[in-house]
Design a protein around this motif. Structure first.
Motif, mmCIF file in Angstrom:
data_model
loop_
_atom_site.group_PDB
_atom_site.id
_atom_site.type_symbol
_atom_site.label_atom_id
_atom_site.label_comp_id
_atom_site.label_asym_id
_atom_site.label_seq_id
_atom_site.Cartn_x
_atom_site.Cartn_y
_atom_site.Cartn_z
ATOM 1 N N ASN A 199 -8.189 -39.655 57.714
ATOM 2 C CA ASN A 199 -9.657 -40.353 58.399
ATOM 3 C C ASN A 199 -9.399 -41.392 59.519
ATOM 4 O O ASN A 199 -10.732 -42.179 59.552
ATOM 5 C CB ASN A 199 -10.418 -41.455 57.011
ATOM 6 C CG ASN A 199 -11.569 -40.515 56.670
ATOM 7 O OD1 ASN A 199 -12.161 -40.197 57.119
ATOM 8 N ND2 ASN A 199 -11.939 -42.147 55.757
ATOM 9 N N GLY A 206 -10.345 -43.136 62.533
ATOM 10 C CA GLY A 206 -11.822 -43.406 62.978
ATOM 11 C C GLY A 206 -13.190 -43.591 62.686
ATOM 12 O O GLY A 206 -14.054 -44.569 63.097
ATOM 13 N N LYS A 207 -12.506 -43.373 60.879
ATOM 14 C CA LYS A 207 -13.653 -44.021 59.678
ATOM 15 C C LYS A 207 -13.244 -44.970 59.104
ATOM 16 O O LYS A 207 -12.251 -44.477 58.420
ATOM 17 C CB LYS A 207 -14.424 -42.390 59.154
ATOM 18 C CG LYS A 207 -15.105 -41.722 60.369
ATOM 19 C CD LYS A 207 -14.664 -40.499 59.673
ATOM 20 C CE LYS A 207 -14.557 -39.696 59.800
ATOM 21 N NZ LYS A 207 -14.113 -37.919 59.736
ATOM 22 N N PRO A 208 -14.082 -45.542 58.130
ATOM 23 C CA PRO A 208 -13.789 -46.078 57.010
ATOM 24 C C PRO A 208 -13.339 -46.027 55.691
ATOM 25 O O PRO A 208 -13.222 -44.322 55.648
ATOM 26 C CB PRO A 208 -14.941 -47.345 57.203
ATOM 27 C CG PRO A 208 -16.352 -47.030 57.541
ATOM 28 C CD PRO A 208 -15.770 -45.857 58.512
ATOM 29 N N THR A 209 -11.826 -46.349 55.085
ATOM 30 C CA THR A 209 -11.610 -45.641 54.106
ATOM 31 C C THR A 209 -11.200 -46.635 52.465
ATOM 32 O O THR A 209 -10.648 -47.581 53.064
ATOM 33 C CB THR A 209 -9.887 -45.049 54.485
ATOM 34 O OG1 THR A 209 -10.274 -44.431 55.459
ATOM 35 C CG2 THR A 209 -9.250 -44.195 52.825
ATOM 36 N N ARG A 248 -11.942 -52.120 52.867
ATOM 37 C CA ARG A 248 -12.445 -50.547 53.594
ATOM 38 C C ARG A 248 -10.825 -50.570 54.661
ATOM 39 O O ARG A 248 -11.309 -51.767 55.327
ATOM 40 C CB ARG A 248 -13.543 -50.235 53.910
ATOM 41 C CG ARG A 248 -14.084 -49.559 52.901
ATOM 42 C CD ARG A 248 -16.092 -48.840 53.418
ATOM 43 N NE ARG A 248 -16.264 -48.345 52.036
ATOM 44 C CZ ARG A 248 -16.637 -48.671 51.149
ATOM 45 N NH1 ARG A 248 -16.753 -50.077 51.053
ATOM 46 N NH2 ARG A 248 -17.366 -47.448 50.378
ATOM 47 N N THR A 263 -10.545 -49.512 58.502
ATOM 48 C CA THR A 263 -10.728 -48.287 60.045
ATOM 49 C C THR A 263 -9.968 -48.102 60.851
ATOM 50 O O THR A 263 -9.128 -49.420 61.122
ATOM 51 C CB THR A 263 -11.811 -48.680 60.590
ATOM 52 O OG1 THR A 263 -12.665 -48.926 59.227
ATOM 53 C CG2 THR A 263 -12.414 -47.286 61.031
ATOM 54 N N THR A 305 -9.113 -43.765 65.720
ATOM 55 C CA THR A 305 -9.171 -42.203 65.996
ATOM 56 C C THR A 305 -8.017 -41.701 66.057
ATOM 57 O O THR A 305 -7.590 -40.619 66.030
ATOM 58 C CB THR A 305 -10.119 -41.491 66.834
ATOM 59 O OG1 THR A 305 -10.421 -42.040 67.883
ATOM 60 C CG2 THR A 305 -11.531 -41.358 66.014
#
Ligand code: ADP
Ligand code: MG
Length: 343
Positions: free
Chosen positions: A79, A81-84, A155, A157, A160
């Protein structure tokens, strides 16, 4: 086959350990994190402690191994590039890894994954990447870019083009977790996670445990023995994982500054530390930094870790050790090395 013999050998060693001594002891061999692990517990609840420890090691493998499907590290990387959303536990360990990266000038960097993969250390075929290839990857090796936020839940991040690899800290952290389980059940013992050794308490007669430090040129021989208790002993060495191409041997501890196997004149570094996660990460960092810069780590981390001692083995046959190991490290005088204090 190699794995079978390692397991067999570990099981035999355990049998011999358990056969002596009056106190109740139990042993277990676990294969997790790509490593044969040997656990020995002493105390009346030793069997229960070992059962829980095994379960814990599989849980940690799932949590921390970037190749385990459904694992949290795997999810962060997939994931990018995006918060997980992650567990408090993983957020805390990644925060520690980022902190250690910061305080070691990036010598330890948990975003080393893309470079590990380029060399094939991620599990695919070994190969030597080209310089232009490494130049593309290196800007992504930068722990500063990891964002950890805490709102309703933690979270993480990453950039990318980034990927996390906690291989340089996971086993030390696992040692800490298993140690807590031993302590909860009133056990002492030795947790050997494939050479990363966590010592829980002392032997029942009050004396220290003894840990052999492998000779990096001949891992079946040893260059000394440490007498210690309640600490973790981790060695990072060129012998752990490597491959040879066109007569050059490439090992798996990468200098994040170059993207290549660290060339610090060292063949191994052993760290003795009260905390397993620190011991593990700092052994990797010290290997990358080389003797002079790594010796400064003792002061840099003095307020965070009550015990931090180092043993360096150089490519030209010298063993240099910090003065706190006086009377603790017993050199093997037949090893052929010369032993000196760090200046
Ligand atoms: P091992 O896990 O084989 O006992 P180390 O503790 O030295 O050895 O860790 C090596 C592992 O750490 C590598 O396999 C890789 O996953 C990761 N790694 C390699 N170089 C670095 C680095 N500079 N910073 C952080 N992690 C690293
Ligand atoms: Mg390490």
């Amino acid at each position: 086959m190699k794995r079978f013999f390692s397991l067999l050998l570990a099981a035999l060693m355990l049998l011999s350990l358990c056969a002596c001594g009056a106190e109740k002891s139990a042993g277990k061999v676990v294969y997790a994190m790509d490593t044969v692990m040997t656990l020995t517990a002493y105390g009346k609840d030793a069997d229960t402690a070992l059962g829980e420890a095994e379960f814990e090691l599989y849980r940690l493998e799932q949590l921390l191994d970037r190749f385990t499907e459904d694992g949290e590290v795997n999810a962060i990387n997939a994931n990018a590039g995006k918060p997980t959303g992650v567990s408090d536990e993983l957020a805390a360990l990644v925060a520690l890894a980022q902190h250690i990266s910061d305080k070691t000038s990036g010598a330890f960097d948990p975003t080393i994954a893309p470079v590990m993969d380029a060399w094939g250390f991620g599990g695919s075929e070994f190969r030597v990447p080209t310089q232009p290839e490494l130049e593309v990857l290196l800007p992504n090796v930068d722990a500063d870019q990891i964002l950890i936020s805490y709102e309703d839940r933690p979270r993480i991040t990453i950039g990318t083009m980034q990927a996390l690899d906690l291989g340089g800290i996971a086993k030390g952290y696992a040692g800490d977790c298993v140690k807590s389980i031993f302590e909860k059940h009133g056990c002492t013992g030795v947790i050997d996670l494939g050479g990363d050794v966590t010592l829980v308490g002392r032997k029942s007669d009050g004396s220290d445990w003894r840990v052999a430090i492998k000779d990096p040129y001949d891992p079946s021989a040893f260059l000394g023995t440490l007498s210690a208790s309640d600490c973790t002993v981790v060695t990072s060495g060129v012998y752990e994982r490597n491959f040879t191409e066109n007569g050059v041997t490439y090992h798996h501890i990468i200098d994040p500054a170059t993207g290549c196997p660290a060339e610090s004149g060292l063949v191994s570094v052993t760290v003795v530390c009260a905390d397993g996660a620190y011991a593990d990460a700092l052994s990797t960092a010290a290997f990358v930094l080389g003797i002079d810069r790594a010796a400064a780590l003792r002061d840099a981390f003095a307020t965070e870790t009550p015990l931090l001692e180092l043993i360096f083995v150089t490519g030209d046959g010298h063993v240099l050790y910090s003065d706190g190991l006086d009377g603790i490290l017993e050199p093997n005088t037949e090893s052929g090395y010369t032993y000196e204090h760090l200046s």
